[in-house]
Design an enzyme around this catalytic site. Structure first.
Site, PDB file in Angstrom:
ATOM      1  N   ALA A 226      81.685   1.293  -1.949  1.00  0.00           N
ATOM      2  CA  ALA A 226      82.476   0.623  -0.911  1.00  0.00           C
ATOM      3  C   ALA A 226      82.297   1.344   0.411  1.00  0.00           C
ATOM      4  CB  ALA A 226      83.942   0.601  -1.311  1.00  0.00           C
ATOM      5  N   ASN A 227      82.998   0.894   1.445  1.00  0.00           N
ATOM      6  CA  ASN A 227      83.015   1.597   2.730  1.00  0.00           C
ATOM      7  C   ASN A 227      84.402   1.486   3.344  1.00  0.00           C
ATOM      8  OD1 ASN A 227      83.104  -0.761   4.642  1.00  0.00           O
ATOM      9  ND2 ASN A 227      81.245  -1.267   3.513  1.00  0.00           N
ATOM     10  N   ARG A 228      84.595   2.097   4.500  1.00  0.00           N
ATOM     11  CA  ARG A 228      85.940   2.243   5.060  1.00  0.00           C
ATOM     12  C   ARG A 228      86.403   1.090   5.939  1.00  0.00           C
ATOM     13  NH1 ARG A 228      87.647   7.193   3.796  1.00  0.00           N
ATOM     14  NH2 ARG A 228      86.073   8.814   3.482  1.00  0.00           N
TER      15      ARG A 228
ATOM     16  N   ALA B 212      81.502  -5.373   7.173  1.00  0.00           N
ATOM     17  CA  ALA B 212      80.683  -4.181   6.922  1.00  0.00           C
ATOM     18  C   ALA B 212      80.058  -4.358   5.545  1.00  0.00           C
ATOM     19  CB  ALA B 212      81.538  -2.924   6.987  1.00  0.00           C
TER      20      ALA B 212
END
Ligand code: C5P
Length: 217
Positions: free
Chosen positions: A29-31, A95
């Site tokens: 995942a990412n932020r 994103a």
């Protein structure tokens, strides 16, 4: 007078991160919080557009008047966008994970004597580039985002050319933008670069929706 500037226009927005499964309980995942993309979907709807928001896993309420499609992975996001075309404008704020695991395990991976597993990664489809190259189905206005920490405008110009989109909204993520409530952006179009002051994400969204309304006439 009376009619909203984007009445009768269809808008697609992607927002949030994607989650790429490693096994049934783990993912890459990412932020990304999804806040800027959700604010843009809300602002476009407030201007009268018919908005489809394709959202990765985020913890945000659906903006008023917006049709929301929830997805998990990049491939699901690409499929949802393809299904939602045609549109007048596409704003790709998500994103999207650049890579996914080549083969997500179907059972939970176990710790063992063999040491940590090696994860083979493969590239995800580029949704922005795909939409930009959609021929007759290409929205008249395709807008990408670029999160950069340095040489922001140079990188954004390169991205504009590489992706084939019309505008790039470049944001400086060297500070606390991810998950934060403000954004400092540069709008890169064919006619040059506009530097906007640091603004709350809702105001960035309203300003961008106004620019979109102008461009779509
Ligand atoms: O290449 P990069 O990830 O920096 O490009 C960012 C822009 O491209 C954003 O608009 C993002 O939503 C979009 N993108 C996409 N699909 C991908 C990767 C990025 O739509 N697989």
């Amino acid at each position: 007078p009376g009619a909203k500037p984007l009445a009768g226009k269809r808008a697609l927005v992607t927002a949030g991160p994607t989650h790429e499964p490693i096994d049934p309980v783990r993912y890459i995942a990412n932020r990304s919080s999804g806040k800027q993309g959700f604010a843009i979907a809300a602002a476009l709807a407030a201007q009268g557009a018919d908005v489809t928001l394709v959202a990765g896993p985020v913890n945000l309420p659906t903006p008023a008047g917006v049709k929301r499609v929830d997805v998990e992975t990049a491939r699901e996001m690409a499929g949802a966008i393809d299904a939602a075309l045609p549109a007048d404008v596409a704003v790709m704020v998500a994103a999207v994970a650049d890579w996914r695991t080549a083969d997500a395990a179907t059972a939970k991976m176990k710790k063992g004597a063999g040491g940590p597993p090696a994860l083979a990664l493969v590239e995800n489809p580029d949704i922005l580039a795909t939409v930009s190259a959609a021929g007759a189905r290409r929205p008249k206005l395709v807008i990408g985002f670029a999160a950069e920490t340095d040489s922001i405008v140079d990188h954004a110009n390169t991205k504009l050319a590489k992706k084939g989109c019309d505008w790039i909204v470049a944001n400086d993520v060297s500070g606390e933008v991810m998950g934060g409530d403000a954004n400092r952006i540069h709008l890169i179009t064919a006619s040059g670069v506009e530097d906007w002051p640091e603004l709350p994400k809702g105001e960035v969204a309203a300003k961008l929706a106004a620019r979109i309304a102008e461009a779509l006439g």
